[in-house]
Motif scaffolding. Structure first.
Motif, PDB file in Angstrom:
ATOM      1  N   ILE A  42       9.216 -10.337   6.564  1.00  0.00           N
ATOM      2  CA  ILE A  42       9.248  -8.885   6.781  1.00  0.00           C
ATOM      3  C   ILE A  42       8.439  -8.228   5.685  1.00  0.00           C
ATOM      4  O   ILE A  42       8.782  -8.337   4.510  1.00  0.00           O
ATOM      5  CB  ILE A  42      10.699  -8.362   6.758  1.00  0.00           C
ATOM      6  CG1 ILE A  42      11.550  -9.129   7.782  1.00  0.00           C
ATOM      7  CG2 ILE A  42      10.727  -6.871   7.072  1.00  0.00           C
ATOM      8  CD1 ILE A  42      13.029  -8.858   7.656  1.00  0.00           C
ATOM      9  N   PRO A  43       7.349  -7.524   6.035  1.00  0.00           N
ATOM     10  CA  PRO A  43       6.547  -6.855   5.013  1.00  0.00           C
ATOM     11  C   PRO A  43       7.292  -5.669   4.422  1.00  0.00           C
ATOM     12  O   PRO A  43       8.319  -5.250   4.954  1.00  0.00           O
ATOM     13  CB  PRO A  43       5.306  -6.403   5.797  1.00  0.00           C
ATOM     14  CG  PRO A  43       5.790  -6.256   7.197  1.00  0.00           C
ATOM     15  CD  PRO A  43       6.835  -7.315   7.385  1.00  0.00           C
ATOM     16  N   ALA A  44       6.733  -5.133   3.354  1.00  0.00           N
ATOM     17  CA  ALA A  44       7.413  -4.066   2.619  1.00  0.00           C
ATOM     18  C   ALA A  44       7.674  -2.831   3.487  1.00  0.00           C
ATOM     19  O   ALA A  44       8.702  -2.175   3.353  1.00  0.00           O
ATOM     20  CB  ALA A  44       6.594  -3.673   1.392  1.00  0.00           C
ATOM     21  N   ASP A  45       6.740  -2.502   4.391  1.00  0.00           N
ATOM     22  CA  ASP A  45       6.950  -1.307   5.212  1.00  0.00           C
ATOM     23  C   ASP A  45       7.921  -1.549   6.373  1.00  0.00           C
ATOM     24  O   ASP A  45       8.313  -0.596   7.050  1.00  0.00           O
ATOM     25  CB  ASP A  45       5.620  -0.760   5.731  1.00  0.00           C
ATOM     26  CG  ASP A  45       4.925  -1.712   6.696  1.00  0.00           C
ATOM     27  OD1 ASP A  45       3.776  -1.438   7.069  1.00  0.00           O
ATOM     28  OD2 ASP A  45       5.522  -2.727   7.089  1.00  0.00           O
ATOM     29  N   ARG A  46       8.296  -2.780   6.620  1.00  0.00           N
ATOM     30  CA  ARG A  46       9.282  -3.177   7.630  1.00  0.00           C
ATOM     31  C   ARG A  46       8.900  -2.763   9.045  1.00  0.00           C
ATOM     32  O   ARG A  46       9.737  -2.754   9.942  1.00  0.00           O
ATOM     33  CB  ARG A  46      10.666  -2.621   7.287  1.00  0.00           C
ATOM     34  CG  ARG A  46      11.159  -3.007   5.938  1.00  0.00           C
ATOM     35  CD  ARG A  46      12.653  -2.917   5.719  1.00  0.00           C
ATOM     36  NE  ARG A  46      13.326  -1.866   6.423  1.00  0.00           N
ATOM     37  CZ  ARG A  46      14.365  -2.065   7.233  1.00  0.00           C
ATOM     38  NH1 ARG A  46      14.813  -3.282   7.461  1.00  0.00           N
ATOM     39  NH2 ARG A  46      14.963  -1.039   7.832  1.00  0.00           N
ATOM     40  N   LYS A  47       7.661  -2.457   9.299  1.00  0.00           N
ATOM     41  CA  LYS A  47       7.247  -2.029  10.631  1.00  0.00           C
ATOM     42  C   LYS A  47       6.925  -3.195  11.545  1.00  0.00           C
ATOM     43  O   LYS A  47       6.563  -3.009  12.715  1.00  0.00           O
ATOM     44  CB  LYS A  47       6.062  -1.077  10.533  1.00  0.00           C
ATOM     45  CG  LYS A  47       6.420   0.244   9.864  1.00  0.00           C
ATOM     46  CD  LYS A  47       5.275   1.223   9.894  1.00  0.00           C
ATOM     47  CE  LYS A  47       5.727   2.561   9.294  1.00  0.00           C
ATOM     48  NZ  LYS A  47       4.657   3.584   9.355  1.00  0.00           N
ATOM     49  N   SER A  48       7.022  -4.393  11.021  1.00  0.00           N
ATOM     50  CA  SER A  48       6.854  -5.572  11.843  1.00  0.00           C
ATOM     51  C   SER A  48       7.635  -6.714  11.210  1.00  0.00           C
ATOM     52  O   SER A  48       8.101  -6.592  10.068  1.00  0.00           O
ATOM     53  CB  SER A  48       5.379  -5.965  11.970  1.00  0.00           C
ATOM     54  OG  SER A  48       4.891  -6.384  10.701  1.00  0.00           O
ATOM     55  N   SER A  49       7.792  -7.779  11.944  1.00  0.00           N
ATOM     56  CA  SER A  49       8.418  -8.972  11.383  1.00  0.00           C
ATOM     57  C   SER A  49       7.844 -10.180  12.114  1.00  0.00           C
ATOM     58  O   SER A  49       7.362 -10.057  13.256  1.00  0.00           O
ATOM     59  CB  SER A  49       9.943  -8.933  11.545  1.00  0.00           C
ATOM     60  OG  SER A  49      10.315  -8.801  12.903  1.00  0.00           O
ATOM     61  N   THR A  50       7.881 -11.317  11.463  1.00  0.00           N
ATOM     62  CA  THR A  50       7.333 -12.535  12.052  1.00  0.00           C
ATOM     63  C   THR A  50       8.346 -13.651  11.969  1.00  0.00           C
ATOM     64  O   THR A  50       8.817 -13.993  10.879  1.00  0.00           O
ATOM     65  CB  THR A  50       6.035 -12.966  11.341  1.00  0.00           C
ATOM     66  OG1 THR A  50       5.066 -11.933  11.480  1.00  0.00           O
ATOM     67  CG2 THR A  50       5.493 -14.250  11.949  1.00  0.00           C
TER      68      THR A  50
END
Lengths: 113, 111
Positions: B64-72
């Motif tokens: 989960i990247p810092a901006d949380r607008k996506s996840s993998t």
């Protein structure tokens, strides 16, 4: 360790008939949910409950009623079944809705002719 | 409401690593990101959950990247038994009435 148990597994109804689907969980979960899944589609929330004696509508509540008289049981009723209610119904439960980790039953396959 | 977007389908060979990305641009501060796996004729099964950064368990990793607008969701060395539909779900307290599984990502693993 049964988890979430759904009864019955299969059912065929005629249009206009009524029936109740039973969901039982033995994990002492507060939250319980009923979903329907149509071919090739995701799950859609019908009704849910955040505790004994409480119920609330989900995304597709029309034509269904629910009751949560006991913490471990969540009943889904169809008062007058319609062909559009042919689907697979899944029940789920969770400890806290906040973290949303839901445990699902095996499903009930319902056909309305 | 944090609507999610996932690829409809993915194909992989056995032994490869599979990454499935989910977009959730409108994620709320108190929302968690949860992934489920569903086999035919079975109910969905919880795989992994995270709030931010990276989470790893015995079956998968979640980035989960810092901006949380996506996840993998990352599945290491998939096998034929990983063929299933994978759902990304975003939700938190107070959003039960808006929980949607979407159509998920159908992963097909072949030899």
């Amino acid at each position: 360790n049964a988890g979430v148990t759904q009864t019955p597994k299969f059912r065929v109804l005629k249009t206009g008939q009524s029936m109740t689907l039973l969901c039982a969980q033995d994990m002492n979960h507060e939250y319980m949910y009923w979903y329907r899944q149509d071919p090739g589609m995701g799950l859609r929330l019908i009704h849910y409950s955040v505790g004994e004696g409480t119920t609330a509508k989900g995304e597709v509540p029309d034509g269904y009623n629910v009751s949560r008289l006991k913490k471990q049981n969540f009943l889904l009723g169809l008062e007058s079944a319609a062909p559009s209610q042919t689907s697979v119904y899944f029940c789920a439960s969770s400890y806290t809705q906040g973290k949303n980790i839901q445990y699902f039953g095996a499903g009930t396959r319902l056909s309305v002719l | 409401l944090a609507k999610t977007t996932q690829p409809i389908s993915m194909d992989s060979y056995e032994g490869q690593e599979v990454n499935i990305t989910c977009s959730h641009n409108n994620i709320a501060t108190n929302d968690y990101i949860t992934w489920y796996q569903q086999f035919p004729s079975q109910g969905p099964r919880f795989i992994i959950q995270g709030y931010k950064t990276k989470v790893t368990n015995e079956v998968a990793s979640l980035f989960i990247p810092a901006d949380r607008k996506s996840s993998t969701l990352s599945l290491p060395r998939v096998s034929l038994s990983d063929t299933a539909v994978y759902y990304c779900l975003v939700g938190g307290t107070g959003t039960a009435s808006k929980l949607t599984f979407g159509t998920g990502t159908r992963l097909q693993v072949t030899l």
